[in-house]
Design a protein around this motif. Sequence first.
Motif, PDB file in Angstrom:
ATOM      1  N   ALA A  76      52.791   1.742 -27.130  1.00  7.99           N
ATOM      2  CA  ALA A  76      53.253   0.396 -26.458  1.00  7.99           C
ATOM      3  C   ALA A  76      51.400  -0.723 -26.392  1.00  7.99           C
ATOM      4  O   ALA A  76      51.486  -1.688 -26.827  1.00  7.99           O
ATOM      5  CB  ALA A  76      53.123  -0.161 -24.738  1.00  7.99           C
ATOM      6  N   SER A 114      48.574  -6.431 -19.111  1.00  3.13           N
ATOM      7  CA  SER A 114      47.912  -7.197 -19.805  1.00  3.13           C
ATOM      8  C   SER A 114      49.096  -7.775 -21.251  1.00  3.13           C
ATOM      9  O   SER A 114      48.700  -9.123 -21.331  1.00  3.13           O
ATOM     10  CB  SER A 114      47.386  -6.344 -20.771  1.00  3.13           C
ATOM     11  N   ALA A 115      49.857  -7.278 -21.542  1.00  2.00           N
ATOM     12  CA  ALA A 115      51.146  -8.319 -22.399  1.00  2.00           C
ATOM     13  C   ALA A 115      52.104  -8.454 -22.452  1.00  2.00           C
ATOM     14  O   ALA A 115      52.074 -10.135 -22.493  1.00  2.00           O
ATOM     15  CB  ALA A 115      52.314  -6.780 -22.933  1.00  2.00           C
ATOM     16  N   ASP A 148      48.922 -11.933 -22.224  1.00  2.00           N
ATOM     17  CA  ASP A 148      49.783 -12.164 -23.896  1.00  2.00           C
ATOM     18  C   ASP A 148      51.073 -13.139 -24.290  1.00  2.00           C
ATOM     19  O   ASP A 148      50.634 -14.133 -25.180  1.00  2.00           O
ATOM     20  CB  ASP A 148      49.563 -11.148 -24.664  1.00  2.00           C
ATOM     21  N   LEU A 193      50.015  -3.825 -28.425  1.00  4.23           N
ATOM     22  CA  LEU A 193      49.365  -4.945 -27.876  1.00  4.23           C
ATOM     23  C   LEU A 193      47.810  -5.065 -28.860  1.00  4.23           C
ATOM     24  O   LEU A 193      47.629  -6.405 -29.573  1.00  4.23           O
ATOM     25  CB  LEU A 193      48.789  -4.270 -26.840  1.00  4.23           C
ATOM     26  N   PRO A 203      53.190  -8.241 -27.837  1.00  6.66           N
ATOM     27  CA  PRO A 203      52.624  -8.052 -26.355  1.00  6.66           C
ATOM     28  C   PRO A 203      54.665  -7.985 -26.025  1.00  6.66           C
ATOM     29  O   PRO A 203      54.543  -7.463 -25.610  1.00  6.66           O
ATOM     30  CB  PRO A 203      52.435  -9.158 -26.206  1.00  6.66           C
ATOM     31  N   ALA A 228      55.235  -4.032 -27.059  1.00  3.89           N
ATOM     32  CA  ALA A 228      54.350  -3.685 -25.822  1.00  3.89           C
ATOM     33  C   ALA A 228      54.469  -3.497 -24.895  1.00  3.89           C
ATOM     34  O   ALA A 228      55.973  -2.610 -23.884  1.00  3.89           O
ATOM     35  CB  ALA A 228      53.120  -4.248 -25.752  1.00  3.89           C
ATOM     36  N   LEU A 229      55.744  -4.944 -23.967  1.00  4.17           N
ATOM     37  CA  LEU A 229      56.298  -4.902 -23.100  1.00  4.17           C
ATOM     38  C   LEU A 229      57.812  -4.491 -22.669  1.00  4.17           C
ATOM     39  O   LEU A 229      58.060  -3.671 -21.941  1.00  4.17           O
ATOM     40  CB  LEU A 229      56.112  -6.033 -22.909  1.00  4.17           C
TER      41      LEU A 229
END
Length: 910
Positions: free
Chosen positions: A672, A711-712, A715, A676, A681, A684-685
Motif C-alpha cells: 500500500a 491518506s489514501a 487522495d 501511495l 490510492p 493502496a486502499l
Amino acid sequence: MIGRAAELEKLVRVLEAADAGTAGVALVGGDAGIGKTRLTGELAAYAREHGFQVLVGQCAELGDSLPYLPLADALRGAEEVVRDALAERPVLGQLVTGGEGSPSAGLTQQRLFGSLLGLLAEVQPVLFVIEDLHWADRSTRDLLVFLSRMVQTERVCVVGTYRTDDLHRRHPLRSVLAELKRLPTVTGVELGPLPSGDISDYVATLGDLGGQALTEIVTRADGNPFYAEELYAALAEGESLPDGLASLLMSRVELLSEPGQRVIRVAAVAGRRVEDRTLRELSDLPLGDFEEAVREIVSRGLFRVDGIGYTFRHALLQEAVYTDLLPGERTRLHAAVAKQLTSPAELAHHYLAGHDLVGALAASAQAGRQAEKVGAPAEAHSHYDQVLSLWDQVAGAEELVGESRTEIGLRSAVAAADSGDNHRAVAQLRALPQTSRVSERLAYYLVELDSQSAAIEAGDAAAAAAETPTELARALATSTRTYYASSRHSEVGSIARRALDVARSAGALDAEVGALLSLSILAEHAGDVDAAASLLEQATEHTSGDLAMDLRARFNRARLAYEHGRLELAADLTEEGIALAERIGLKWSTYGTDLRFLRFLLHYVTGEWDAAEQVAQAFGARVGTVPEAVLSSFALFIEVARGLPAVESRLDWLRPFWSSELVSYMSRGMAAEDALMKGEPALALAHLEAVLADLDRTDPGNLRICAMALSALTDLGRTDGADDLVARTRYAAVTGPDGRRRTLGLEGRAWALRAEAEWHRNSGRFDVPLWESVVAAFDYGFVYETARARLRLAEAQLATGDRDAAQKTWSQARKSAADLRAAPLLRLLEEFGRRARFAAVRSPDGGALTARELEVLRLVADGLTNREIAERLFIAQKTVSVHVSNILGKLQATTRTQAAGTARTRGLLA
C-alpha cells in the motif's frame, strides 16, 4: 562420462549460479545403479577444479539410528580450512567427535543448523553432497529442508541423491521431496535408463567383447550401467547369466571360496563400511586365510579398499548378500557385530536384530542421550520410545538404564516436543505419574497448544508437587505463562514475584530470568518503563542456561529501549544480542531473527539506509514458508522507501502468504505504501482494507494502517469511512488485549497523531499545529517519517498562507529525502515544490538548478538518452534538450559525462 552430458550440465549450472552468489539445491533421483554417485562424483571433481570446498556424506541403511551421519562423515573428511572453521563451532565439533561433551543447553538442533550455515558461509564456495537420501534419518531430512530454504545469497550448492525405486507411497522422503521441489532454489534431476547406444559405448570401455556378448549385455542391462557392469564381469569370468540382478550378484558371490563367502557375509551385516580389524575378528579366520579371502573379494571387484577398511562396491551388492542370509545366521552375526562396536546407535540396531533385549535396552537409552546432545530430537524420541517398549521385557531395567521409567518417558516427551510434535509430547506426559517436572512440562506444551484451562491446572499441579526449591521456581515461572493469556491474568504479578524469590534462593537462573521477563511485561503494560527496563537489565546480567530465554531477554530489553526512543542503547543491546545468537549458533532462531530485524529497523529509523539495505539483502525474496515470508517482508521497508526494482518481484513471492496475518500486515502494508507513492490510492486502499479485515481492533498495528488508509481516502477525494478509521485508531491507542489499558511507545504515539492529522486533512482542515505535533512526535530519531510528516506540514502551511514557513519545512524534508536517497518521497517533494513555485535548488558553485533540472541531471548521470529521459518524465524530447543545455551551462561542463562527474563530486545526485 557417457550419456549424462545434459544432466551434468544442469548440475554445473546450479553450481556456477552458487559461485556467482545465488545458492541452490539439486536433487538427483534414479533407480539403484543408474549412475547417481558417478554423476555427483564428476560434479565434485569439477567443483574442486573451480575452487570449491567439497563435502561428501552418505546416509546408511540404519533407519533413524544414526542422526546426521552424512554431515558428520562430510565434516570428518573435510579439508583443513573447513576443520579450522569447525573448531570455532562446538556444536558441530561435538557431532564430529561422536556426541561427547557437556549436556545440551537447549535448542541444540537450531544451534547446529545455525552453526552449519555460518560454517558454509565462512568457507564458501562449498559443494555439499548428501548421498542416499532414501536412507536419511529424520534430522538429516530436516537439515536438507533447512539448507534448501535458508541458503540464498551464500555461495553454497547442496546436492542430494536418492533412489526412486525405494520410495514407496509412505516413505518419509516423499513428502520432503514434494515440498522442496516447489522451491525456486531447488532443481530436480531425474536419471532415466541410458539409451542402448550409450550403454553399448559404456560397456565397450570396460574391455573387449564379441558382438553377440555385447548385444546380450545391452539387451539385458535395460539401460542400467551397474547392471551392465555386473553382466560384463560375469561374462568375462565365463559364467552363465542368471535372471535378475540379485541372482546375478549372488552368482558372483558364490564363486568366492568358502572363507571369502564367510567374510563377505559378515561384512553385509556389519554395514556400509567395516574396518579391517573388526572384519578380521568377526570372520574368526586365521590371519593368512582372512587376508587371502579379502584379497580375493577385492580382486573380483566386490569390495573397495576405503582407508583402513572396506566398503561394498555398490549398496545393491550388500543388500543382495544380506537378504541371502538365513534367519539364524543373520541373528548370530548381528550379535557378533554388536560385540565389536562402541556407537550406541549402531549397538542398539545390532542388539535388536540379534534379539539381545538387555543390550538393546541399555544401548537405546545411551543412543537417545547422545542424539539429544547432537541436536537430533526426532532420533532421541525414537530411541527413548524403544527403551519404553522394551522396559517390561527386561528385568532390572532401571539399573541398566540408570534412570526411572518416568524419567525416560519425560525425556521422550521433551524430545517429541523439540521435534515439533507437541500433541505427542502431551499424550506421553499425561500417561506418566504427575511429578512436578512432568506437570511443569505438560503445562508448558499445553500453553503452546492454546489449551489454557488445562495448562493452568497442570501448572498448579507442578507447583503443588514440587519437592525442591528449584522445581517450585520452575513450576511458578511456567505458571506465569499459563495465567497471562487467561481471565486470571491479574494473578500473574504475585505468582511471578514468588517465582523470582524462590528462584533466587534456589539459584535457579532459568526460572529467575523467566520471572523477571514476566514482571517486566507487567511493568511495561502498566506504563512504568523505567521499572521494566531495570527488570530486563537484571534478566540480561547472566546467561541462565536456557538459550532461548537468554535471547528473548536481550531482545525485549533492546525492543523496550527502541520503542521509548533510546536508540543508541537499543543499537548497542541489539549488537550484543546478535553476537550472542551467532556465537551459540542461534542466528536463525526466532529471537535471533527478531534481533536482526530490530538491527535493520534501527538502521532504517535513524537514517542509516545503506546499512539497512545491506542487512535487508539477507532477507531472501524467494520464500516457501510463513516465517521466511515474514522475514522477507522486512526488506520491503527500505526497498519501497528507495523505490528499488526488487519490490515487485518480492511482492510476487509474498502474495501466496497473505493469508498469514503477520505477513499480510507487513507486506500488504508496504505494498500500500508503494502504491501511495506511485499515485495509486485505490490500490493502496484495497491492500489496507484487507489488512484491517484480519487485524484485531486492539492491535497497535491499527495506528499505522489506519493513518495510511486515511491518506489514501483523501487522495481519492473520499470521506466515507474516515470517521470509522479514526475511531479505530483511538480505540487501539488506549486499549490492549482483554480490555487492559495500553501505553504506547514513541513510534506508536507518532502514528496515532499522524492518523488524527490525516483525518483532519480528509475533511479539508489544514491543522498546522497538529502537523507540527506529528513532526515533533517522529523527530525522536525517525528520519524518514519526520521528512514525510514535514511534506504534509508544508502543504498545510502553504494552504494557510504561511509561504515562508512552508518553503523552510519543504527544504528540510527535501534535504532528508535526498540524504536518504528516498527517490519516491523526493519525487513527491519536487512535484510539490514546483506547484508551490518554491525557489530553485542551489548547486554548491552558485549556479541555480531547478527541481526539474535535477531530475534530468540524475537520468543523464544514469546514461539515459534524451528520448529515454523524455519517456521517463513524460515530457517532450525538445524540452529535455533545453534542460540538458541549461544544466551544462550552469555546471560549466562541455559534455554530459563531465556534467555527471561534476554532479557526483558536488553531491547533487543524492
